[in-house]
Design an enzyme around this catalytic site. Structure first.
Site, PDB file in Angstrom:
ATOM      1  N   GLU A  77       0.880  -1.176   0.000  1.00 19.15           N
ATOM      2  CA  GLU A  77       0.000   0.000   0.000  1.00 19.15           C
ATOM      3  C   GLU A  77       0.909   1.215   0.000  1.00 19.15           C
ATOM      4  OE1 GLU A  77      -3.368   0.176  -0.037  1.00 19.15           O
ATOM      5  OE2 GLU A  77      -3.727  -1.977   0.025  1.00 19.15           O
ATOM      6  N   CYS A 110      -2.136   9.681   2.745  1.00 15.62           N
ATOM      7  CA  CYS A 110      -1.687   9.095   1.468  1.00 15.62           C
ATOM      8  C   CYS A 110      -2.636   9.426   0.324  1.00 15.62           C
ATOM      9  CB  CYS A 110      -1.549   7.582   1.618  1.00 15.62           C
ATOM     10  SG  CYS A 110      -3.049   6.798   2.197  1.00 15.62           S
TER      11      CYS A 110
HETATM   12  P1  NAD Z   1       8.327   4.805   4.764  1.00 15.63           P
HETATM   13  O1  NAD Z   1       8.274   4.002   3.529  1.00 15.63           O
HETATM   14  O2  NAD Z   1       9.504   5.683   5.001  1.00 15.63           O
HETATM   15  O3  NAD Z   1       8.199   3.860   6.055  1.00 15.63           O
HETATM   16  C1  NAD Z   1       7.215   2.864   6.176  1.00 15.63           C
HETATM   17  C2  NAD Z   1       7.751   1.739   7.058  1.00 15.63           C
HETATM   18  O4  NAD Z   1       8.908   1.210   6.422  1.00 15.63           O
HETATM   19  C3  NAD Z   1       8.157   2.184   8.462  1.00 15.63           C
HETATM   20  O5  NAD Z   1       7.688   1.239   9.398  1.00 15.63           O
HETATM   21  C4  NAD Z   1       9.672   2.195   8.419  1.00 15.63           C
HETATM   22  O6  NAD Z   1      10.210   1.752   9.623  1.00 15.63           O
HETATM   23  C5  NAD Z   1       9.990   1.177   7.328  1.00 15.63           C
HETATM   24  N1  NAD Z   1      11.224   1.485   6.600  1.00 15.63           N
HETATM   25  C6  NAD Z   1      11.722   2.711   6.278  1.00 15.63           C
HETATM   26  N2  NAD Z   1      12.868   2.585   5.584  1.00 15.63           N
HETATM   27  C7  NAD Z   1      13.103   1.257   5.449  1.00 15.63           C
HETATM   28  C8  NAD Z   1      14.139   0.481   4.824  1.00 15.63           C
HETATM   29  N3  NAD Z   1      15.160   1.069   4.208  1.00 15.63           N
HETATM   30  N4  NAD Z   1      14.045  -0.862   4.880  1.00 15.63           N
HETATM   31  C9  NAD Z   1      13.024  -1.469   5.497  1.00 15.63           C
HETATM   32  N5  NAD Z   1      12.027  -0.787   6.120  1.00 15.63           N
HETATM   33  C10 NAD Z   1      12.062   0.554   6.090  1.00 15.63           C
HETATM   34  O7  NAD Z   1       6.971   5.659   4.771  1.00 15.63           O
HETATM   35  P2  NAD Z   1       6.489   6.718   5.825  1.00 15.63           P
HETATM   36  O8  NAD Z   1       7.289   7.967   5.702  1.00 15.63           O
HETATM   37  O9  NAD Z   1       6.367   6.108   7.173  1.00 15.63           O
HETATM   38  O10 NAD Z   1       4.993   7.002   5.286  1.00 15.63           O
HETATM   39  C11 NAD Z   1       4.729   7.857   4.236  1.00 15.63           C
HETATM   40  C12 NAD Z   1       4.498   7.147   2.925  1.00 15.63           C
HETATM   41  O11 NAD Z   1       3.552   6.113   3.084  1.00 15.63           O
HETATM   42  C13 NAD Z   1       3.907   8.068   1.865  1.00 15.63           C
HETATM   43  O12 NAD Z   1       4.471   7.770   0.612  1.00 15.63           O
HETATM   44  C14 NAD Z   1       2.428   7.717   1.872  1.00 15.63           C
HETATM   45  O13 NAD Z   1       1.744   8.028   0.686  1.00 15.63           O
HETATM   46  C15 NAD Z   1       2.499   6.252   2.128  1.00 15.63           C
HETATM   47  N6  NAD Z   1       1.240   5.774   2.708  1.00 15.63           N
HETATM   48  C16 NAD Z   1       0.433   4.971   1.976  1.00 15.63           C
HETATM   49  C17 NAD Z   1      -0.774   4.544   2.505  1.00 15.63           C
HETATM   50  C18 NAD Z   1      -1.712   3.670   1.735  1.00 15.63           C
HETATM   51  O14 NAD Z   1      -2.691   3.217   2.317  1.00 15.63           O
HETATM   52  N7  NAD Z   1      -1.492   3.410   0.460  1.00 15.63           N
HETATM   53  C19 NAD Z   1      -1.143   4.942   3.785  1.00 15.63           C
HETATM   54  C20 NAD Z   1      -0.289   5.762   4.495  1.00 15.63           C
HETATM   55  C21 NAD Z   1       0.909   6.174   3.962  1.00 15.63           C
END
Ligand code: NAD
Length: 460
Positions: free
Chosen positions: A213, A247
């Site tokens: 997602e 998002c």
């Molecule tokens: P992110 O991708 O930075 O982090 C998400 C998760 O991934 C966190 O738990 C983090 O610990 C982990 N993570 C971060 N870097 C990582 C790596 N290198 N390796 C493994 N795991 C890692 O996202 P964010 O900043 O927490 O959230 C914002 C993003 O999420 C935006 O792009 C937003 O659009 C998206 N989002 C999508 C939905 C949806 O339902 N489609 C909902 C909410 C947010």
């Protein structure tokens, strides 16, 4: 932070517990939903306080988008799970006369849920509901960027569930990387497209099924044929909910040239109606999650194009709702997902130009179209690929549990909510039950000319 040994132990115990067959029982699943509901109600105040501490989100929005959202989902799926989980009989095939074919819903085993910080409670618990109704055990890894909420989720789950069934693991990226190397049976990831690619690669290493997602730049199109006042109200609400960190928030606006300036005036009116003429001091206006994101969002502002807002409260990490006019595709703000309270406005005067703008950020998670023109509506719906969206509204499509929610391509793979959560967390196992006493002889070698003729008649 949990140790790697602890993760190994929990995973091993969950695999054993899954093999005990207990989680597959439908009454067990319903009981777990009831326990989850009880836990959330018990922790309501603590959740509200934790989310407030993480990014100053007000109680109303926390109840609306985090707590109430998942409580109503539990209620919805609880009433339907018995029906959904029944095996389904489908029509047989001509090659096996007399046989019966069934589709069974088989739980995957142990699922891993990784969630982001922006709806820190909902985005952990909503997929967890899917995992429970699918009959799986689960390890949940909330975001390290919303530490207060993550801590409360851990405390709540620990108090109400056995670790061998559901366990919350806190920690930073290193923990995520370790978790992603393990042999889970399903991975459900919510976050950015960049990390989504990392998750997909890890899943590929062990051939683990997954859902992603993700996010992206969701366009909001405003045609000249509409009621500007209501549109402005709905756009401002959808954009500034959660401080713009949603998002599916309308990322940028493309307004018809004939109504653009009226739309901007109306948006300013509603910003002030919702958050006063000084939104930085409004109790209902959410802060940015941390300094890094604050600086990233501020760096997207081109002050030469700001026609409203632009002020900052650096101490409380608040950015005023900021409207930028005459934005074009070369501007920095059009190069990445904003994920903050900035409202870039572009204009269009014909459909081809509009489609060209949208195609620079293909497959957005959401698309919003404000129009009364049915022909225009049909054209946009058939020509643009996007995850989901609304006509004449923003955000609200996510509230309908009767429809799947998810992205496409850059904005995600797979979907969930309601029945789709059950389907996502259940493998569809097709089983044909053939008759033991009737056998079609012509399918066996040595193949004869007559058998070949019969085969052609049947398969044509
Ligand atoms: P992110 O991708 O930075 O982090 C998400 C998760 O991934 C966190 O738990 C983090 O610990 C982990 N993570 C971060 N870097 C990582 C790596 N290198 N390796 C493994 N795991 C890692 O996202 P964010 O900043 O927490 O959230 C914002 C993003 O999420 C935006 O792009 C937003 O659009 C998206 N989002 C999508 C939905 C949806 O339902 N489609 C909902 C909410 C947010």
């Amino acid at each position: 932070m949990e140790s790697f040994n602890y993760i190994d132990k929990v995973l091993e115990n969950q695999k054993i517990y899954f093999e005990s067959q207990k989680t597959k029982n439908i009454d067990f699943r319903i009981r777990q939903l009831d326990i989850l509901k009880m836990a959330i109600e018990d922790y309501e105040d603590k959740i509200i306080k934790a989310v407030k501490l993480d990014f100053n989100k007000c109680e109303f929005e926390t109840y609306e988008t985090e707590i109430g959202f998942v409580l109503s989902e539990i209620k919805y799926v609880r009433n339907k799970i018995k029906r959904w989980s029944k095996s389904k009989k489908v029509k047989g095939s001509l090659l096996t006369p007399g046989s019966k074919t069934y589709i069974y819903n088989q739980p995957y085993g142990v699922s891993l849920i990784i969630s982001p910080w922006n709806y820190p409670f909902q985005l952990c618990i909503s997929p967890l509901i899917g995992s429970i109704i699918g009959g799986n055990c689960c390890i949940v890894k909330p975001s390290e960027l919303s530490p207060n909420t993550s801590k409360i989720i851990k405390e709540m789950i620990k108090e109400y569930f056995e670790e061998k069934y559901i366990c919350v693991i806190e920690g930073d990226i290193q923990i995520n990387q370790y978790l992603l190397k393990q042999k889970f049976d399903y991975i459900f990831f919510t976050g950015s497209p960049m990390v989504g690619k990392i998750v997909m690669k890890s899943a590929a290493d062990n051939l683990i099924p997954y859902t992603l997602e993700l996010g992206g730049k969701s366009p909001c199109i405003v045609d000249e044929s509409c009621d500007i006042e209501l549109i402005a109200k709905r756009i401002v609400w959808g954009k500034l909910l959660n401080g713009g960190q949603t998002c599916i928030a309308p990322d940028y606006i493309i307004a018809h040239k004939n109504i653009k300036s009226r739309l901007i005036d109306s948006m300013i009116k509603y910003i002030e109606q919702f958050y006063t003429s000084n939104p930085l001091t409004s109790k209902d206006y959410t802060s940015v999650i941390n300094k890094r994101h604050f600086e990233r969002i501020v760096s997207l502002i081109d002050y030469d194009k700001v026609i409203y807002g632009g002020n900052l409260d650096t101490q409380n990490l608040k950015i005023e709702p900021t409207i930028m006019d005459n934005v074009n595709l070369e501007d920095k703000i059009m190069k990445e997902e904003i994920f903050g309270p900035l409202i870039p406005v572009m204009k269009f005067d014909n459909t081809e130009k509009l489609l060209y703008i949208i195609k620079q950020n293909p497959n957005p998670l959401a698309l919003y179209l404000f129009t009364k023109n049915k022909k225009f509506e049909n054209e946009i719906l058939s020509r643009v690929s996007f995850g989901g969206g609304c006509i004449n509204d923003t955000i609200m499509h996510i509230t309908n549990p009767n429809a799947p929610f998810g992205g496409i391509g850059n904005s995600g793979i797979g979907n969930y909510h309601g029945k789709q959560s059950f389907d996502t967390f259940s493998h569809k196992k097709t089983v044909m039950k053939n008759l033991a006493n009737i056998d079609i002889k012509f399918k066996y070698p040595p193949y004869t000319k007559k058998a070949y003729k019969i085969l052609k008649i049947i398969l044509k």
